[in-house]
Design a protein around this motif. Structure first.
Motif, mmCIF file in Angstrom:
data_model
loop_
_atom_site.group_PDB
_atom_site.id
_atom_site.type_symbol
_atom_site.label_atom_id
_atom_site.label_comp_id
_atom_site.label_asym_id
_atom_site.label_seq_id
_atom_site.Cartn_x
_atom_site.Cartn_y
_atom_site.Cartn_z
ATOM 1 N N ILE A 11 0.801 -1.506 -0.041
ATOM 2 C CA ILE A 11 0.117 -0.013 0.081
ATOM 3 C C ILE A 11 0.956 1.223 0.084
ATOM 4 N N ILE A 12 0.620 2.149 -0.896
ATOM 5 C CA ILE A 12 1.409 3.333 -1.029
ATOM 6 C C ILE A 12 0.333 4.496 -0.959
ATOM 7 N N LEU A 13 0.648 5.247 0.289
ATOM 8 C CA LEU A 13 -0.385 6.482 0.440
ATOM 9 C C LEU A 13 0.467 7.643 0.294
ATOM 10 N N THR A 14 0.065 8.512 -0.682
ATOM 11 C CA THR A 14 0.992 9.900 -0.996
ATOM 12 C C THR A 14 0.076 11.074 -0.855
ATOM 13 N N ARG A 15 0.706 12.260 -0.745
ATOM 14 C CA ARG A 15 0.059 13.609 -0.798
ATOM 15 C C ARG A 15 1.154 14.519 -1.283
ATOM 16 N N PRO A 16 0.809 15.587 -2.169
ATOM 17 C CA PRO A 16 1.823 17.007 -2.332
ATOM 18 C C PRO A 16 1.829 17.466 -1.061
ATOM 19 N N LEU A 54 2.229 -0.613 11.861
ATOM 20 C CA LEU A 54 3.770 -0.459 12.356
ATOM 21 C C LEU A 54 4.625 -1.600 12.017
ATOM 22 N N ARG A 55 4.182 -3.024 11.918
ATOM 23 C CA ARG A 55 4.684 -4.157 11.574
ATOM 24 C C ARG A 55 5.145 -3.987 10.151
ATOM 25 N N ASN A 56 3.862 -3.668 9.186
ATOM 26 C CA ASN A 56 4.011 -3.647 7.893
ATOM 27 C C ASN A 56 4.812 -2.575 7.428
ATOM 28 N N MET A 57 4.702 -1.483 8.044
ATOM 29 C CA MET A 57 5.492 -0.219 7.628
ATOM 30 C C MET A 57 7.092 -0.751 7.665
ATOM 31 N N GLU A 58 7.424 -1.324 8.636
ATOM 32 C CA GLU A 58 8.930 -1.776 8.881
ATOM 33 C C GLU A 58 9.278 -2.543 8.174
ATOM 34 N N LYS A 59 8.324 -3.507 7.405
ATOM 35 C CA LYS A 59 8.606 -4.393 6.421
ATOM 36 C C LYS A 59 8.490 -3.671 4.937
ATOM 37 N N GLY A 60 8.508 -2.360 4.897
ATOM 38 C CA GLY A 60 8.145 -1.729 3.584
ATOM 39 C C GLY A 60 7.038 -2.231 2.853
ATOM 40 N N LEU A 61 5.941 -2.695 3.391
ATOM 41 C CA LEU A 61 4.726 -3.110 2.885
ATOM 42 C C LEU A 61 3.668 -2.028 2.981
ATOM 43 N N ILE A 62 4.038 -1.214 3.799
ATOM 44 C CA ILE A 62 3.244 0.125 3.584
ATOM 45 C C ILE A 62 3.985 1.285 3.891
ATOM 46 N N GLU A 63 3.760 2.234 2.823
ATOM 47 C CA GLU A 63 4.881 3.475 2.499
ATOM 48 C C GLU A 63 3.629 4.653 2.583
ATOM 49 N N VAL A 64 3.831 5.638 3.602
ATOM 50 C CA VAL A 64 3.217 7.003 3.316
ATOM 51 C C VAL A 64 4.455 7.847 3.209
ATOM 52 N N ALA A 65 4.266 8.522 1.847
ATOM 53 C CA ALA A 65 5.149 9.412 1.469
ATOM 54 C C ALA A 65 4.819 10.720 0.855
ATOM 55 N N PRO A 66 5.429 11.894 0.786
ATOM 56 C CA PRO A 66 4.926 12.874 -0.002
ATOM 57 C C PRO A 66 5.160 12.575 -1.598
ATOM 58 N N VAL A 111 -2.834 5.418 -3.157
ATOM 59 C CA VAL A 111 -3.918 6.431 -2.957
ATOM 60 C C VAL A 111 -3.104 7.850 -3.025
ATOM 61 N N LEU A 112 -3.596 8.658 -4.057
ATOM 62 C CA LEU A 112 -2.968 10.076 -4.067
ATOM 63 C C LEU A 112 -4.005 10.912 -3.420
ATOM 64 N N ASP A 113 -3.707 11.462 -2.429
ATOM 65 C CA ASP A 113 -4.898 12.352 -1.549
ATOM 66 C C ASP A 113 -4.443 13.906 -1.928
ATOM 67 N N GLU A 114 -5.382 14.636 -1.625
ATOM 68 C CA GLU A 114 -5.367 16.132 -2.020
ATOM 69 C C GLU A 114 -4.951 16.496 -3.453
ATOM 70 N N ALA A 115 -5.097 15.808 -4.192
ATOM 71 C CA ALA A 115 -4.855 15.799 -5.664
ATOM 72 C C ALA A 115 -5.350 16.940 -6.303
ATOM 73 N N GLN A 116 -5.896 17.919 -5.702
ATOM 74 C CA GLN A 116 -6.204 19.226 -6.414
ATOM 75 C C GLN A 116 -4.903 20.080 -6.476
ATOM 76 N N ASN A 117 -3.974 19.562 -5.444
ATOM 77 C CA ASN A 117 -2.682 20.507 -5.209
ATOM 78 C C ASN A 117 -1.633 19.997 -6.056
ATOM 79 N N THR A 118 -2.010 18.959 -6.856
ATOM 80 C CA THR A 118 -0.730 18.746 -7.954
ATOM 81 C C THR A 118 -0.815 19.549 -8.920
ATOM 82 N N THR A 119 0.174 19.647 -9.658
ATOM 83 C CA THR A 119 0.443 20.648 -10.992
ATOM 84 C C THR A 119 0.069 19.600 -11.885
#
Length: 322
Positions: A158-163, A203-215, A230-238
C-alpha cells in the motif's frame, strides 16, 4: 387524509423512534404526518403521498437497524432526501455492502449511493478519481479498499501519498529531517491507517516496507508494481506532477486519486493537475471519474450546511463577475 398501518418488532421500536422520538419527529415535520405507536403497530396519518413516503423512510430505518448499524442524524437526512427523489429501493442496497472491519470491530460500508458507486468503480477499474467536498469519505473509503486488497493478497504493498504543497517555502524552517518535516501533512493518512488497520499492524507492515506513506515527490522515477496507491489532496498537484504520478503505475497495481477542486492551494497562476487530468482522461478505458456531492457528506450535518452555504455564495459571486 389517509391512515396506514405498518408493524415494527417491539425490540426495534425504541431504536427506530430514537431518543425522545427525535427520529419520528423529523419524519413528521418533513411530511406533515402524524405517527402513533400502538404496541407493534405504527399508525401513520396524513396526505396520501406523504404517508407513503413516511412508510418508505421508516422501512429504510428498520433495515438500517437490522444491518446492525446505529441510526444517526446523517442516516435520516440522507434517507429522506433519497425518498423524496424516488430512490428508496436503492438505499436498502447500502446495508449489505461491507468493505472491511476496523481494528475496533466496526463495519465499514458506503453510507450513500454516491459512495457505493465510488466503491464499485474502485473494484472495477485500474485508475479511479474521487472528487468531492470535505466529508464525503473519498480518502477514507479509498484507504479502506486499499487495506482490504492488501489483506486479501490482491496487492503486495500500500502506498499513500500527498503533495506537500501547503508547506511551500517554509519546509526549511521546520525542525528535523525531510520526512519529519512532511509528516504533519501526511497525518490524516496515518490517522486513517491506525483506525482501520490498528497501530501495531500498521507499524509491523511499515517496518517491512509493505506500507509506505510519503510525499508525492518521492514517487518520481519509480515503477509501482502490485501496489494499491492512493494520491490524496490531488487538487494541489500541478499538471506535471499528476502526469508523473499516473505514469508510475505498474503491473498488478491500482490507483485512486482523491481531491476537492474547491480547495486548491496552488500558487496563483498555477493550474491544478487534478482538473486537467479529469478533462483529458474521461474517455480512457480503465479509468473512472467519480464526483461526490454535498449529498454524500457523512460528517456532522453542519458540514453539509456549510458546504451548501459556500456553494450558494460562490454561485452568486460568479454571477456578479459576468
Amino acid at each position: 387524509m389517509e391512515q396506514e398501518k405498518i408493524q415494527i418488532p417491539s425490540s426495534m421500536i425504541s431504536t427506530v423512534f430514537g431518543s425522545f422520538d427525535e427520529n419520528v419527529k423529523k419524519i413528521q415535520n418533513e411530511y406533515s404526518v402524524t405517527i402513533i405507536n400502538r404496541g407493534d403497530d405504527i399508525l401513520i396519518s396524513g396526505e396520501n403521498d406523504n404517508v407513503k413516503k413516511s412508510i418508505q423512510v421508516i422501512n429504510s430505518l428498520i433495515n438500517v437497524v437490522k444491518s446492525g448499524q446505529p441510526i444517526e442524524e446523517q442516516n435520516i437526512n440522507y434517507i429522506i432526501t433519497e425518498v423524496n427523489e424516488k430512490h428508496s429501493e436503492e438505499i436498502d442496497k447500502l446495508n449489505g455492502d461491507i468493505i472491511c472491519m476496523t481494528a475496533g470491530g466496526k463495519a465499514l460500508r458506503p453510507k450513500t449511493l454516491g459512495q457505493k458507486r465510488y466503491i464499485d468503480s474502485i473494484k472495477n477499474n485500474t485508475v479511479v478519481f474521487g472528487i468531492g467536498p470535505a466529508g464525503t469519505g473519498k480518502t477514507y473509503l479509498a484507504m479502506a479498499m486499499a487495506i482490504t486488497a492488501f489483506k486479501n493478497g490482491d496487492v503486495n504493498r500500500i502506498i499513500l501519498t500527498r503533495p506537500a504543497i501547503e508547506a511551500g517555502e517554509n519546509l526549511g524552517f521546520l525542525p528535523g529531517d525531510l520526512q519529519q518535516k512532511v509528516d504533519p501533512y501526511l497525518r490524516p493518512l496515518y490517522d486513517a491507517l491506525y483506525e482501520i488497520m490498528g497501530a501495531d499492524t500498521y507499524l509491523r507492515n511499515m517496518e517491512k516496507g509493505l506500507i509506505e506513506v510519503a510525499p508525492l515527490a518521492y514517487m518520481r522515477g519509480r515503477t509501482l508494481d502490485n501496489s494499491f496507491i492512493v494520491l490524496d489532496e490531488a487538487q494541489n498537484t500541478t499538471p506535471e506532477q499528476m502526469k508523473m504520478f499516473l505514469t508510475r503505475l505498474g503491473y498488478g497495481s491500482k490507483a485512486v486519486i482523491t481531491g476537492d477542486i474547491t480547495q486548491i492551494d496552488l500558487p496563483r497562476g498555477k493550474s491544478s493537475g487534478l482538473i486537467e487530468a479529469t478533462s483529458i482522461l474521461g474517455s480512457v478505458e480503465g479509468i473512472s471519474i467519480n464526483k461526490l456531492t454535498n449529498k454524500d457528506v457523512v460528517r456532522h450535518p453542519l458540514v453539509q450546511r456549510i458546504i451548501n452555504a459556500y456553494e450558494i455564495y460562490e454561485s452568486k459571486k460568479n454571477k456578479g463577475k459576468r
